[in-house]
Design a protein around this motif. Structure first.
Motif, mmCIF file in Angstrom:
data_model
loop_
_atom_site.group_PDB
_atom_site.id
_atom_site.type_symbol
_atom_site.label_atom_id
_atom_site.label_comp_id
_atom_site.label_asym_id
_atom_site.label_seq_id
_atom_site.Cartn_x
_atom_site.Cartn_y
_atom_site.Cartn_z
ATOM 1 N N LYS A 46 49.473 43.072 33.829
ATOM 2 C CA LYS A 46 48.466 43.181 33.059
ATOM 3 C C LYS A 46 47.643 41.951 33.394
ATOM 4 C CE LYS A 46 49.431 46.437 29.549
ATOM 5 N NZ LYS A 46 49.810 46.594 27.958
ATOM 6 N N SER A 47 48.287 40.785 33.550
ATOM 7 C CA SER A 47 47.731 39.345 33.399
ATOM 8 C C SER A 47 47.096 39.387 35.110
ATOM 9 C CB SER A 47 48.950 38.230 33.547
ATOM 10 O OG SER A 47 49.328 38.322 32.635
ATOM 11 N N ARG A 48 47.805 39.958 36.279
ATOM 12 C CA ARG A 48 46.818 40.064 37.452
ATOM 13 C C ARG A 48 45.873 40.847 37.337
ATOM 14 N NH1 ARG A 48 52.435 40.846 38.852
ATOM 15 N NH2 ARG A 48 52.210 42.963 39.303
ATOM 16 N N TYR A 49 45.850 42.014 36.741
ATOM 17 C CA TYR A 49 44.889 42.957 36.495
ATOM 18 C C TYR A 49 43.549 42.484 35.704
ATOM 19 C CZ TYR A 49 41.881 46.935 34.928
ATOM 20 O OH TYR A 49 41.128 47.902 34.581
ATOM 21 N N GLY A 50 43.932 41.512 34.660
ATOM 22 C CA GLY A 50 42.986 41.164 33.949
ATOM 23 C C GLY A 50 41.993 39.882 34.755
ATOM 24 N N ALA A 51 42.918 39.286 35.410
ATOM 25 C CA ALA A 51 42.270 38.149 36.369
ATOM 26 C C ALA A 51 41.445 38.686 37.508
ATOM 27 C CB ALA A 51 43.386 37.237 36.840
ATOM 28 N N GLN A 52 42.112 39.828 38.219
ATOM 29 C CA GLN A 52 41.058 40.372 39.057
ATOM 30 C C GLN A 52 39.788 40.890 38.430
ATOM 31 O OE1 GLN A 52 41.983 44.319 40.433
ATOM 32 N NE2 GLN A 52 42.121 43.498 42.482
ATOM 33 N N LYS A 53 40.050 41.448 37.384
ATOM 34 C CA LYS A 53 38.473 42.193 36.947
ATOM 35 C C LYS A 53 37.734 40.912 36.478
ATOM 36 C CE LYS A 53 38.935 45.390 33.977
ATOM 37 N NZ LYS A 53 39.128 46.533 32.825
ATOM 38 N N SER A 54 38.253 39.986 35.844
ATOM 39 C CA SER A 54 37.331 38.744 35.446
ATOM 40 C C SER A 54 36.586 38.215 36.630
ATOM 41 C CB SER A 54 37.897 37.699 34.629
ATOM 42 O OG SER A 54 39.026 37.153 35.433
ATOM 43 N N MET A 55 37.513 37.976 37.691
ATOM 44 C CA MET A 55 37.120 37.445 38.927
ATOM 45 C C MET A 55 35.841 38.354 39.634
ATOM 46 S SD MET A 55 37.044 35.157 41.309
ATOM 47 C CE MET A 55 38.651 34.168 41.933
ATOM 48 N N LEU A 56 36.175 39.544 39.677
ATOM 49 C CA LEU A 56 35.183 40.492 40.351
ATOM 50 C C LEU A 56 33.740 40.560 39.605
ATOM 51 C CD1 LEU A 56 37.455 43.529 41.597
ATOM 52 C CD2 LEU A 56 36.679 41.823 43.172
ATOM 53 N N ILE A 57 33.891 40.679 38.554
ATOM 54 C CA ILE A 57 32.567 40.691 37.767
ATOM 55 C C ILE A 57 32.023 39.588 37.529
ATOM 56 C CG2 ILE A 57 31.858 41.349 35.408
ATOM 57 C CD1 ILE A 57 34.079 43.345 34.960
ATOM 58 N N THR A 58 32.589 38.478 37.310
ATOM 59 C CA THR A 58 31.913 37.163 37.184
ATOM 60 C C THR A 58 31.265 36.642 38.431
ATOM 61 O OG1 THR A 58 33.884 35.845 36.990
ATOM 62 C CG2 THR A 58 32.958 36.565 34.837
ATOM 63 N N ILE A 59 32.128 36.886 39.427
ATOM 64 C CA ILE A 59 31.649 36.379 40.984
ATOM 65 C C ILE A 59 30.541 37.211 41.366
ATOM 66 C CG2 ILE A 59 32.463 36.325 43.275
ATOM 67 C CD1 ILE A 59 33.572 33.908 41.727
ATOM 68 N N PHE A 60 30.593 38.497 41.190
ATOM 69 C CA PHE A 60 29.390 39.386 41.362
ATOM 70 C C PHE A 60 28.200 38.692 40.525
ATOM 71 C CE2 PHE A 60 26.894 42.798 39.220
ATOM 72 C CZ PHE A 60 26.054 42.963 40.191
ATOM 73 N N GLY A 61 28.337 38.465 39.564
ATOM 74 C CA GLY A 61 27.140 38.162 38.734
ATOM 75 C C GLY A 61 26.775 36.542 39.112
#
Length: 805
Positions: A159-174
């Motif tokens: 879950k930690s890896r999943y949450g980190a990946q999700k935050s990275m993808l969304i914020t880097i896209f922005g």
């Protein structure tokens, strides 16, 4: 370098020493005690600016970074950046103090934890104090990377890896979208300075790129501040340790988007598009977060959705307040500007009560071993201090006196009522929806605050087997939330001190036109008489209490919403589809055949270079600049073509090797004709050696099969090869006919005077391009060592096998 720049770089510099401190002193001394010194010094340093900033002064310092591109690191302190800097350093100090008692020095990799934390702290400081938009973007992305590392700190958890990946993808896209918006802004204003852009507001507003730049910048702000529909990353980021959640998701990272909107409000504010996007998305996020927080059973998940809700509240206030720029100076403008003041005020209040609540939830998890509300209860007598702090933080978030959240919530109600009463941007009857939605969202806020307090601390103790072991946290872990809880109460009783020294200077940084107006004389107080705002608050408390009491009867409504169309499921489905699509594309070109790879590469060369030449009319031949072609030069070209075709159509490897060697020798004749004897000699030596090596390898190659010896004509190969040849020929001839500068050969002709070398080629290789040549030799040396190592390993393996036999 100024002290201001040193303050920003201080966390980065200190981060380099953390692993050494950890190695030398852990576990005797907790590494956090050394790190605590960093934010504390930064907070004390920034505190020295409070008095001057409150008087209207600002501070500017510049160091060159890329002066050739006019990109310099200009640090700028005004009221807005100062209030964010104080929050970053102040909350950071309390979080590190809290982490000393929360993070075990025996079982945690503290050096990694504090290195990531300091990187994030330095990035946030650089972000809020940067005046150059591209320097701001660099720090913006560093916050995304460092937050990824912090969220994935317990990387062994899925879950930690999943949450980190999700935050990275969304914020880097922005962040990438924001970068595109910044580039458009620089194109419109011919500057990279935010301060200078403020002087070109009229130019920006009338430009055709105004709307695209605004939307792209807002995407960056919305993704970072978890606005709808980008808010899905924040709940999953709660897998990080509680100190990280208290720091990133209450006071710093999620406030970066708020800062961006506030900073660019003077540029884009006053337009209907900015007003509707910022206020509309903010109000929608407020309702979405508060409604979803009620159904959460995990305490940190509840706080995550409450953070989303509160960020939406602040964002909506910034949007509503931007209408003051539309009206200019006047009473109507002042009424909207109150919303900006409320946004800044709630920004401070939210950091205090939400930071306190996150730390208390961490204490509950630390002492009971669970954050599941269904398993908690009856902790009021076991953990009285934590219970008191939860009441302070929750009631402040619910907007109940005597806590600071009540003051900013009342100002929020004032702002939405002003917006509904005034027909701004053709709002008309739709304006009534704003206070209605705000009131509904505030009611749900009240409900989840009651759940947080009473479901956790009152009722029957569901942890009876462990009740004897449950006790209040150590005083060291309680110090930080006690300080924040005390600030919640103190700000309620002394709000105008905060307003005078922090809020109003920040307001002037966003709306400088109010420097001499009565808006700066507004006094914040808890009692304004029996007005509409007070009745809205009473309604929130009454209806919120009824909803909380009847929670079991209407809670099942959440189950009727189809989970298949939730934002999280849509995100996961999108990732799966993109992954499957990319795999199908990859399988098409990753065929393990060199021929296919070359076809793709050369086809792209044809279309990209050829398309560019055709679109930009780059074909321009000037035969008059060409030297005459003699018959023997033409004969050499014909011989080279024949040699190349022989390689292609030969059915014998020996014939092909001889033809390749002949082609190389023919090239050396051209060097002789062009009066380059050294190159000709080099070419002859290289061709001789390579041909000899080919012949040596020829002996070890397997025999050609009949079907392999046949040359099959393929239209694709012919098209690609002829196309590449035509394109390269056109490029060469067009380059000769489009000389924009004087030939560089004149410079190299003076090689003897410049480098003391009589041979131009040697001078270029050894002097002018000496580093390139040295690196090429290093590469060849490494390759040679690799080949030598492989041969030795093969020989040693063969010797072992023979010995075993």
């Amino acid at each position: 370098m100024s002290w201001l720049h040193m303050m920003i770089f201080f966390p980065f510099i200190f981060a380099a020493f953390v692993p050494f401190l950890y190695k030398q002193f852990n576990p005797r001394i907790h590494t956090g005690w050394f790190v605590l010194f960093v934010p504390l010094c930064i907070f004390l340093y920034l505190s020295t600016f409070i008095h001057g900033i409150s008087k209207g002064s600002t501070t500017l310092a510049t160091i060159p970074w890329l002066p050739s591109l006019d990109i310099n690191f200009t640090a700028y302190i005004d009221g807005l950046s100062l209030i964010f800097g104080l929050l970053i350093a102040g909350i950071g100090t309390l979080v590190i103090l809290y982490s000393i008692y929360y993070m075990s020095k025996h079982h945690e990799e503290l050096h990694s934890f504090y290195v990531y934390l300091l990187l994030f702290m330095g990035a946030m400081l650089g972000l809020v104090f940067s005046d150059n938009i591209f320097v701001l973007y660099v720090f913006w992305e560093i916050t995304s990377v460092s937050s990824f590392l912090l969220i994935a700190y317990w990387y062994e958890r899925e879950k930690s890896r999943y949450g980190a990946q999700k935050s990275m993808l969304i914020t880097i896209f922005g962040g990438l979208a924001m970068l595109a918006g910044f580039i458009m802004l620089s194109m419109m204003t011919d500057t990279y300075s935010i301060r200078e852009m403020l002087n070109n507001v009229d130019v920006i507003a009338s430009h055709s790129l105004f709307i695209p730049a605004m939307i792209l910048i807002l995407i960056g702000a919305f993704t970072k501040s978890a606005q709808f529909p980008f808010s899905i990353w924040l709940p999953d980021a709660m897998e990080a340790p509680t100190p990280i959640s208290a720091y990133l998701h209450s006071a710093t990272m999620v406030k970066a988007g708020i800062y961006l909107v506030a900073r660019f409000t003077p540029i884009f504010g006053g337009s209907a598009e900015w007003f509707w996007l910022v206020s509309g998305i903010g109000i929608l996020t407020l309702l979405y977060g508060s409604f979803n927080a009620v159904k959460q059973t995990d305490l940190k998940a509840l706080l995550a959705y409450s953070t989303i809700s509160q960020l939406g509240l602040i964002m909506s206030l910034l949007g509503l307040g931007s209408a003051s720029l539309y009206y200019g100076y006047g009473d109507e403008s002042s009424m909207y500007a109150v919303a900006i003041l409320a946004a800044i005020f709630h920004l401070v209040n939210h950091s205090t009560f939400k930071g306190c609540l996150f730390m208390v939830v961490g204490i509950i998890d630390h002492e009971t071993g669970t954050r599941d509300i269904r398993r908690l209860g009856g902790l009021m007598h076991l953990m009285p201090i934590s219970f008191t702090l939860t009441i302070i933080g929750s009631f402040a978030m619910a907007g109940i006196p005597p806590f600071n959240g009540f003051l900013s919530k009342e100002m929020f109600f004032t702002a939405v009522l002003n917006a509904s009463n005034m027909n701004v941007f053709n709002m008309q009857s739709f304006g009534m929806l704003i206070p209605i939605i705000a009131w509904i969202a505030s009611t749900f806020t009240f409900v989840y605050c009651m759940i947080l307090v009473f479901k956790t601390f009152r009722g029957k103790n569901k942890l009876e087997k462990r009740a004897k072991n449950i006790h209040e946290a150590p005083i060291g872990m309680l110090v930080s939330p006690i300080i924040l809880g005390s600030l919640v109460i103190l700000i309620f009783f002394y709000p105008n001190i905060v307003s005078h020294y922090l809020l109003k200077p920040a307001l002037l940084a966003i709306l400088p036109m109010f420097a001499e107006t009565e808006l700066l004389d507004i006094k914040i107080s808890a009692w304004h008489g029996w007005n509409a705002e007070l009745f809205m608050t009473i309604g929130v408390i009454v209806f919120g209490t009824l909803l909380y009491i009847t929670l079991r009867k209407w809670y099942r409504l959440y189950h009727f919403y189809p989970q298949a169309i939730t934002l999280n499921n849509l995100y996961n489905l999108g990732l799966e589809k993109m992954e499957s699509f990319s795999q199908s594309i990859t399988k098409r070109y990753m065929t393990q055949f060199t021929r296919d790879y070359l076809v793709y590469i050369f086809t792209f060369i044809i279309f990209i270079i050829g398309g560019a030449i055709w679109l930009f009319d780059g074909i321009s031949f000037e035969p008059s600049n060409d030297a005459p072609v003699n018959i023997y030069e033409g004969s050499l070209v014909v011989a080279m073509v024949i040699s190349a075709l022989t390689v292609l159509f030969s059915k014998s490897r020996l014939t092909s090797i001889v033809a390749v060697g002949a082609l190389g020798f023919l090239v050396s004749f051209f060097f002789v004709l062009f009066r380059a004897p050294d190159l000709a000699l080099t070419q002859l030596v290289v061709e001789t050696v390579t041909t000899a090596l080919f012949l040596l390898c020829f002996y070890h190659l397997p025999q050609l099969k009949k079907e392999m010896s046949r040359v099959r004509f393929k239209a694709t190969n012919a098209f690609v090869s002829i196309g590449v040849g035509v394109i390269i020929t056109i490029v060469a001839l067009s380059a000769n006919g489009n000389r924009l500068f004087e030939s560089i050969s004149d410079f190299y002709e003076n090689s003897y005077e410049i480098a003391g070398a009589k041979n131009i080629v040697n001078a270029i290789l050894v002097d002018f391009r000496g580093i390139d040549t040295m690196l090429e030799i290093v590469v060849l040396s490494i390759a040679g060592l690799g080949v030598y190592t492989l041969i030795k390993l093969r020989l040693s393996g063969r010797d072992k096998n023979e010995g075993a036999e």
